[in-house]
Design an enzyme around this catalytic site. Structure first.
Site, PDB file in Angstrom:
ATOM      1  N   ASN A  79       0.812  -1.219   0.000  1.00 32.90           N
ATOM      2  CA  ASN A  79       0.000   0.000   0.000  1.00 32.90           C
ATOM      3  C   ASN A  79       0.845   1.268   0.000  1.00 32.90           C
ATOM      4  O   ASN A  79       0.429   2.312  -0.473  1.00 32.90           O
ATOM      5  CB  ASN A  79      -0.948   0.014   1.197  1.00 32.90           C
TER       6      ASN A  79
ATOM      7  N   CYS B  85      -3.165   4.675   7.802  1.00 33.66           N
ATOM      8  CA  CYS B  85      -3.353   4.210   9.174  1.00 33.66           C
ATOM      9  C   CYS B  85      -2.153   4.555  10.037  1.00 33.66           C
ATOM     10  O   CYS B  85      -2.197   4.395  11.249  1.00 33.66           O
ATOM     11  CB  CYS B  85      -3.597   2.707   9.193  1.00 33.66           C
TER      12      CYS B  85
ATOM     13  N   THR C 195     -25.316  -8.599  11.691  1.00 37.02           N
ATOM     14  CA  THR C 195     -26.282  -8.300  10.627  1.00 37.02           C
ATOM     15  C   THR C 195     -25.571  -7.866   9.347  1.00 37.02           C
ATOM     16  O   THR C 195     -24.709  -6.985   9.385  1.00 37.02           O
ATOM     17  CB  THR C 195     -27.243  -7.178  11.088  1.00 37.02           C
TER      18      THR C 195
HETATM   19  N1  PLP Z   1      -4.359  -4.146   3.866  1.00 37.06           N
HETATM   20  C1  PLP Z   1      -3.855  -3.236   3.024  1.00 37.06           C
HETATM   21  C2  PLP Z   1      -2.761  -3.621   2.081  1.00 37.06           C
HETATM   22  C3  PLP Z   1      -4.356  -1.929   3.034  1.00 37.06           C
HETATM   23  O1  PLP Z   1      -3.854  -1.019   2.190  1.00 37.06           O
HETATM   24  C4  PLP Z   1      -5.392  -1.604   3.942  1.00 37.06           C
HETATM   25  C5  PLP Z   1      -5.895  -0.221   4.036  1.00 37.06           C
HETATM   26  O2  PLP Z   1      -5.108   0.713   4.051  1.00 37.06           O
HETATM   27  C6  PLP Z   1      -5.897  -2.596   4.792  1.00 37.06           C
HETATM   28  C7  PLP Z   1      -5.349  -3.862   4.720  1.00 37.06           C
HETATM   29  C8  PLP Z   1      -7.008  -2.317   5.750  1.00 37.06           C
HETATM   30  O3  PLP Z   1      -8.206  -2.188   5.046  1.00 37.06           O
HETATM   31  P1  PLP Z   1      -9.567  -1.629   5.692  1.00 37.06           P
HETATM   32  O4  PLP Z   1      -9.504  -0.161   5.577  1.00 37.06           O
HETATM   33  O5  PLP Z   1     -10.642  -2.226   4.856  1.00 37.06           O
HETATM   34  O6  PLP Z   1      -9.634  -2.114   7.095  1.00 37.06           O
END
Ligand code: PLP
Length: 384
Positions: free
Chosen positions: A156, A329, A241
């Site tokens: 990412n 994140c 749900t």
């Molecule tokens: N895995 C990867 C490679 C991501 O880029 C992301 C989000 O940034 C996630 C997992 C987490 O995804 P979600 O936002 O659906 O929890």
């Protein structure tokens, strides 16, 4: 067409495709019922879920041997898989030990650390080019004999593609369960080969679907699989749900991706190439990560020779470009990116890095706009 401000943070999230938004609206307006309700309207909501699942399965190339489970997104799905696999190990169903890629998303890294004893986690390091070495992957599979493995498809932060199809094949040959965090693939790379991964996760908001919705692929034969306990929704695999409107919108988003990505990919590849060429010409000493290896065509991860990354993103913001310092994140976290550290970059270099991740449908105009914004910011940062 270029507007005043352009979004270059598509690896963090994407705007919903119009057809996905329309599907969400339609279902939430006309069919907002609980799919577990016994009256006919509940049945209609169940049908929406079933159709969304069938559409997704058709696009992903899945058949009877797989169950597509709706989740709230990839963080939940990654947690579910790794927790379940750790439980299997603890019960002696398969060998202890987890093989994990060296540059995984925190939803995998932290889950591994939370559910596995640290001594049983074997990390397959990434090389300077950001990819795991398959010979090392194979050596760890044979030597450490893990019971389960996980390797992401595309990073990412850098957009660098891992050799996930080969890793899946090696795991199958070794009789080891395999999970692929495939979140960054849809809309940016081919999805071919996903059904060869026993488990994989997708997240709708990364490909023009709604936030709070994703898919986890589970092999049908794994009838002990349990993600979340409670009611009997999702066949008891993931209680809670269901959200028919989110599922329908996700299916529409993936349909859009299937119809368009073959035109998007070359255009965004050309646009990105132009962007990187301008950077090389304008900024002496600029580093572009993953230049020599396969990577997503929408992503350019850059280490600038000067300027703190926060200064860069603020200046770019003023120039009309929404770029980021790396993973969304981790924005609030102190310290350099674990991905760059894993690739052997110094903390000082990581602090000068910026991720440009365009929407997959961007072409030359958008990337040119970003290049101009970088050149403008560089004028303020460079001492000359
Ligand atoms: N895995 C990867 C490679 C991501 O880029 C992301 C989000 O940034 C996630 C997992 C987490 O995804 P979600 O936002 O659906 O929890």
């Amino acid at each position: 067409m270029v507007t005043e401000k352009i979004y270059f943070d598509a690896n963090a999230t994407t705007p919903m495709h119009q057809r996905a938004l329309a599907a969400w609206n339609r279902v939430e307006t006309e069919c907002w019922y609980n799919p577990s309700s016994p009256f006919r309207e509940g049945g209609r909501a169940r049908r929406v879920l079933r159709e969304a699942r069938e559409t997704l399965a058709g696009i992903l190339g899945e058949g009877e041997e797989a169950r597509l489970v709706f989740t709230s997104g990839a963080t939940e799905a990654n947690n579910m898989v790794l927790r379940w696999a750790a439980e299997q190990s603890a019960r002696g169903v398969h060998r202890p030990g987890l093989l994990v890629g060296g540059a995984e998303h925190p939803a995998v890294r932290e889950s591994a650390l939370a559910y596995w004893p640290e001594a049983e986690i074997f990390v397959c390091p990434v090389q300077r080019d950001g990819r795991v070495d398959l010979r090392e992957w194979e050596r760890l599979l044979a030597g450490e004999k893990p019971g389960f493995a996980t390797l992401m498809a595309a990073n990412n932060e850098t957009g660098i593609l891992q050799p996930w199809q080969e890793a899946a094949r090696l795991c199958a040959e070794a009789g080891v369960g395999y999970h692929c965090d495939a979140v960054q693939l849809p809309g940016k790379a081919s999805l071919e080969g996903l059904p060869q991964c026993p488990f994989y996760t997708l997240s709708a908001h990364k490909f023009g679907g709604p936030k709070g919705c994703g898919v986890l692929r589970v092999p049908t034969r794994e009838n002990s699989f349990h993600g979340q306990r409670g009611g009997e929704q999702e066949g008891g695999v993931r209680s809670g749900t269901e959200a028919p409107a989110l599922a329908a919108a996700m299916a529409e988003a993936l349909t859009e991706v299937r119809e368009k990505w073959e035109t998007w990919a070359p255009e965004s590849g050309e646009g990105r190439a132009l962007f990187e060429e301008v950077l090389r010409q304008t900024i002496p000493g600029v580093q572009i990560l993953g230049e020599g290896v396969p990577r997503l065509t929408n992503t350019s991860f850059v280490i600038f020779p000067q300027g703190d990354q926060l200064r860069w993103v603020r200046l770019l913001d003023r120039q009309g470009v929404m770029a980021s310092t790396g993973a969304a994140c981790a924005t609030a976290k102190e310290g350099p990116s674990h991905v760059l550290a894993a690739m052997g970059y110094e903390a000082m270099e990581a602090r000068r890095s910026v991720r440009f991740s365009g929407l997959p449908q961007y072409g030359k105009a958008e990337w040119e706009f970003a290049a101009k914004a970088v050149a403008g910011a560089w004028q303020k940062i460079s001492p000359a």
